[in-house]
Scaffold this motif. Structure first.
Motif, PDB file in Angstrom:
ATOM      1  N   VAL A  82       0.869  -1.176   0.000  1.00  0.00           N
ATOM      2  CA  VAL A  82       0.000   0.000   0.000  1.00  0.00           C
ATOM      3  C   VAL A  82       0.903   1.221   0.000  1.00  0.00           C
ATOM      4  CG1 VAL A  82      -1.740   1.330   1.239  1.00  0.00           C
ATOM      5  CG2 VAL A  82      -1.844  -1.169   1.259  1.00  0.00           C
ATOM      6  N   LEU A  83       0.718   2.086  -0.985  1.00  0.00           N
ATOM      7  CA  LEU A  83       1.473   3.337  -1.069  1.00  0.00           C
ATOM      8  C   LEU A  83       0.497   4.498  -0.988  1.00  0.00           C
ATOM      9  CD1 LEU A  83       3.892   2.544  -4.054  1.00  0.00           C
ATOM     10  CD2 LEU A  83       4.439   2.476  -1.616  1.00  0.00           C
ATOM     11  N   GLU A  84       0.842   5.499  -0.224  1.00  0.00           N
ATOM     12  CA  GLU A  84      -0.005   6.680  -0.129  1.00  0.00           C
ATOM     13  C   GLU A  84       0.873   7.906   0.017  1.00  0.00           C
ATOM     14  OE1 GLU A  84      -3.968   8.309   2.245  1.00  0.00           O
ATOM     15  OE2 GLU A  84      -2.984   6.443   2.888  1.00  0.00           O
ATOM     16  N   GLY A  85       0.560   8.943  -0.775  1.00  0.00           N
ATOM     17  CA  GLY A  85       1.344  10.157  -0.675  1.00  0.00           C
ATOM     18  C   GLY A  85       1.008  11.137  -1.771  1.00  0.00           C
ATOM     19  N   ASP A  86       1.707  12.266  -1.758  1.00  0.00           N
ATOM     20  CA  ASP A  86       1.516  13.293  -2.772  1.00  0.00           C
ATOM     21  C   ASP A  86       2.291  12.925  -4.028  1.00  0.00           C
ATOM     22  OD1 ASP A  86      -0.015  14.811  -1.008  1.00  0.00           O
ATOM     23  OD2 ASP A  86       1.761  15.749  -0.148  1.00  0.00           O
ATOM     24  N   ALA A  87       1.692  13.243  -5.175  1.00  0.00           N
ATOM     25  CA  ALA A  87       2.317  12.894  -6.455  1.00  0.00           C
ATOM     26  C   ALA A  87       2.125  14.034  -7.442  1.00  0.00           C
ATOM     27  CB  ALA A  87       1.720  11.607  -7.009  1.00  0.00           C
ATOM     28  N   SER A  88       3.016  14.115  -8.428  1.00  0.00           N
ATOM     29  CA  SER A  88       2.896  15.107  -9.498  1.00  0.00           C
ATOM     30  C   SER A  88       3.056  14.403 -10.827  1.00  0.00           C
ATOM     31  CB  SER A  88       3.959  16.209  -9.341  1.00  0.00           C
ATOM     32  OG  SER A  88       5.262  15.659  -9.398  1.00  0.00           O
ATOM     33  N   GLY A  89       2.543  15.033 -11.894  1.00  0.00           N
ATOM     34  CA  GLY A  89       2.631  14.436 -13.213  1.00  0.00           C
ATOM     35  C   GLY A  89       1.937  13.091 -13.291  1.00  0.00           C
ATOM     36  N   ILE A  90       0.739  13.000 -12.690  1.00  0.00           N
ATOM     37  CA  ILE A  90       0.030  11.720 -12.589  1.00  0.00           C
ATOM     38  C   ILE A  90      -0.550  11.328 -13.948  1.00  0.00           C
ATOM     39  CG2 ILE A  90      -1.923  10.547 -11.507  1.00  0.00           C
ATOM     40  CD1 ILE A  90      -1.527  12.505  -9.119  1.00  0.00           C
ATOM     41  N   ASN A  91      -0.082  10.217 -14.487  1.00  0.00           N
ATOM     42  CA  ASN A  91      -0.551   9.738 -15.790  1.00  0.00           C
ATOM     43  C   ASN A  91      -0.898   8.254 -15.679  1.00  0.00           C
ATOM     44  OD1 ASN A  91      -1.121   9.138 -18.431  1.00  0.00           O
ATOM     45  ND2 ASN A  91       0.760  10.004 -19.274  1.00  0.00           N
ATOM     46  N   LEU A  92      -2.190   7.937 -15.762  1.00  0.00           N
ATOM     47  CA  LEU A  92      -2.625   6.549 -15.667  1.00  0.00           C
ATOM     48  C   LEU A  92      -2.005   5.675 -16.764  1.00  0.00           C
ATOM     49  CD1 LEU A  92      -6.443   6.880 -14.875  1.00  0.00           C
ATOM     50  CD2 LEU A  92      -4.628   6.182 -13.308  1.00  0.00           C
ATOM     51  N   ALA A  93      -1.684   6.286 -17.902  1.00  0.00           N
ATOM     52  CA  ALA A  93      -1.168   5.533 -19.044  1.00  0.00           C
ATOM     53  C   ALA A  93       0.308   5.170 -18.909  1.00  0.00           C
ATOM     54  CB  ALA A  93      -1.381   6.319 -20.341  1.00  0.00           C
ATOM     55  N   ASN A  94       0.976   5.671 -17.863  1.00  0.00           N
ATOM     56  CA  ASN A  94       2.415   5.436 -17.707  1.00  0.00           C
ATOM     57  C   ASN A  94       2.713   4.369 -16.663  1.00  0.00           C
ATOM     58  OD1 ASN A  94       3.182   7.178 -19.676  1.00  0.00           O
ATOM     59  ND2 ASN A  94       3.909   8.804 -18.323  1.00  0.00           N
ATOM     60  N   GLY A  95       1.891   3.319 -16.609  1.00  0.00           N
ATOM     61  CA  GLY A  95       2.189   2.204 -15.721  1.00  0.00           C
ATOM     62  C   GLY A  95       1.826   2.413 -14.272  1.00  0.00           C
ATOM     63  N   LEU A  96       0.980   3.402 -13.994  1.00  0.00           N
ATOM     64  CA  LEU A  96       0.573   3.641 -12.612  1.00  0.00           C
ATOM     65  C   LEU A  96      -0.175   2.433 -12.053  1.00  0.00           C
ATOM     66  CD1 LEU A  96       0.538   5.769 -10.336  1.00  0.00           C
ATOM     67  CD2 LEU A  96      -1.665   6.543 -11.213  1.00  0.00           C
ATOM     68  N   ILE A  97      -0.936   1.762 -12.916  1.00  0.00           N
ATOM     69  CA  ILE A  97      -1.620   0.527 -12.534  1.00  0.00           C
ATOM     70  C   ILE A  97      -0.857  -0.634 -13.166  1.00  0.00           C
ATOM     71  CG2 ILE A  97      -3.759  -0.792 -12.674  1.00  0.00           C
ATOM     72  CD1 ILE A  97      -5.279   1.816 -12.754  1.00  0.00           C
ATOM     73  N   PRO A  98      -0.187  -1.471 -12.371  1.00  0.00           N
ATOM     74  CA  PRO A  98       0.637  -2.555 -12.931  1.00  0.00           C
ATOM     75  C   PRO A  98      -0.140  -3.444 -13.892  1.00  0.00           C
ATOM     76  CG  PRO A  98       1.018  -2.330 -10.566  1.00  0.00           C
ATOM     77  CD  PRO A  98      -0.136  -1.422 -10.898  1.00  0.00           C
ATOM     78  N   GLY A  99       0.480  -3.706 -15.050  1.00  0.00           N
ATOM     79  CA  GLY A  99      -0.115  -4.597 -16.018  1.00  0.00           C
ATOM     80  C   GLY A  99      -1.100  -3.947 -16.965  1.00  0.00           C
ATOM     81  N   GLU A 100      -1.425  -2.658 -16.751  1.00  0.00           N
ATOM     82  CA  GLU A 100      -2.392  -1.961 -17.596  1.00  0.00           C
ATOM     83  C   GLU A 100      -1.679  -0.872 -18.380  1.00  0.00           C
ATOM     84  OE1 GLU A 100      -5.469  -2.807 -18.068  1.00  0.00           O
ATOM     85  OE2 GLU A 100      -5.479  -4.384 -16.562  1.00  0.00           O
ATOM     86  N   THR A 101      -1.676  -1.014 -19.713  1.00  0.00           N
ATOM     87  CA  THR A 101      -0.980  -0.052 -20.570  1.00  0.00           C
ATOM     88  C   THR A 101      -1.924   0.764 -21.437  1.00  0.00           C
ATOM     89  OG1 THR A 101      -0.675  -1.748 -22.273  1.00  0.00           O
ATOM     90  CG2 THR A 101       1.095  -1.479 -20.651  1.00  0.00           C
ATOM     91  N   ASP A 102      -3.164   0.283 -21.637  1.00  0.00           N
ATOM     92  CA  ASP A 102      -4.098   0.963 -22.543  1.00  0.00           C
ATOM     93  C   ASP A 102      -5.131   1.747 -21.733  1.00  0.00           C
ATOM     94  OD1 ASP A 102      -5.213   1.813 -24.864  1.00  0.00           O
ATOM     95  OD2 ASP A 102      -6.290  -0.044 -25.293  1.00  0.00           O
ATOM     96  N   LEU A 103      -4.638   2.748 -20.989  1.00  0.00           N
ATOM     97  CA  LEU A 103      -5.500   3.584 -20.159  1.00  0.00           C
ATOM     98  C   LEU A 103      -5.448   5.024 -20.664  1.00  0.00           C
ATOM     99  CD1 LEU A 103      -4.644   2.224 -16.597  1.00  0.00           C
ATOM    100  CD2 LEU A 103      -6.782   1.915 -17.856  1.00  0.00           C
TER     101      LEU A 103
END
Length: 219
Positions: free
Chosen positions: A11-32
């Motif tokens: 579990v990771l929690e914190g502040d983030a910048s440049g948040i892009n779902l398409a850049n592997g933020l969700i493991p195994g999902e590339t077509d977001l």
């Protein structure tokens, strides 16, 4: 627990910048969808079963063609696809809520509801003509990201568009290729239409439009 390499959980929690779902933020999902923004995220992940959940509040960014001032997200991913539990976007006087799921082939099936209290504050990036009034709607959203389609009902009031004025309208609309080169078609009915100050009363219209302009319209 990352001590067992065969079944990692974290579990990771914190502040983030440049948040892009398409850049592997969700493991195994590339077509977001392509996204941006800054905010606070919580990422939960297990390997067995394979599952990831991303929740949080992102500010001052965009999802594809939709800019936002704030966006609450709750998205889960498994090998079967991605579940959009709740995506709540706000841009000036516009609020839009998206729910639904994309299957393992990245074909989406869901719903979009929206309300805009001032159509004059719609995103400038959309390059829509200047207009006034308010609108709300419920739309079904379906298809792959590169050919997303929307269909449903929109109601609007106190509309001002060029020389035209109408106090109320309801429209059944279909939008093809919503994120690429949108093509609109549908039927509109309303009352108290005025054109250049001339009252025309109740009306009905049918037609379609795309980047080249409107066509096949009639009263």
């Amino acid at each position: 627990d990352i001590t067992d390499s065969r079944a990692v959980t974290f579990v990771l929690e914190g502040d983030a910048s440049g948040i892009n779902l398409a850049n592997g933020l969700i493991p195994g999902e590339t077509d977001l969808p392509q996204t941006s923004g800054n905010g606070r995220l919580r990422i939960e992940h297990t390997d067995k079963p394979m599952w990831t959940r991303v929740t949080g509040l992102v500010q001052d960014g965009h999802i594809e063609i939709m800019p936002f001032d704030a966006c609450e997200i709750d998205v889960e991913a498994t090998p079967a696809g991605v579940q959009f539990n709740h995506v709540d976007l706000r841009h000036r006087d516009l609020r839009a809520i998206l729910t639904g799921a994309a299957d393992s082939l990245s074909v989406f099936d869901g719903n979009l509801s929206f309300a805009a209290n001032d159509l004059g504050t719609l995103p400038a990036e959309w390059n829509w003509p200047a207009m006034g009034g308010r609108a709300s709607g419920e739309l079904a959203v379906s298809g792959p990201l590169e050919a997303l389609a929307l269909a449903g009902t929109v109601t609007a009031g106190d509309i001002e568009l060029g020389p035209a004025r109408t106090s109320y309208l309801i429209a059944n609309v279909e939008i093809a290729d919503a994120l690429g080169s949108p093509r609109f078609s549908g039927a509109v009915a309303g009352d108290s239409l005025r054109m250049g100050g001339v009252p025309l009363g109740n009306y009905r219209a049918f037609g379609s439009a795309d980047a080249a302009g409107a066509r096949r319209t009639r009263r």
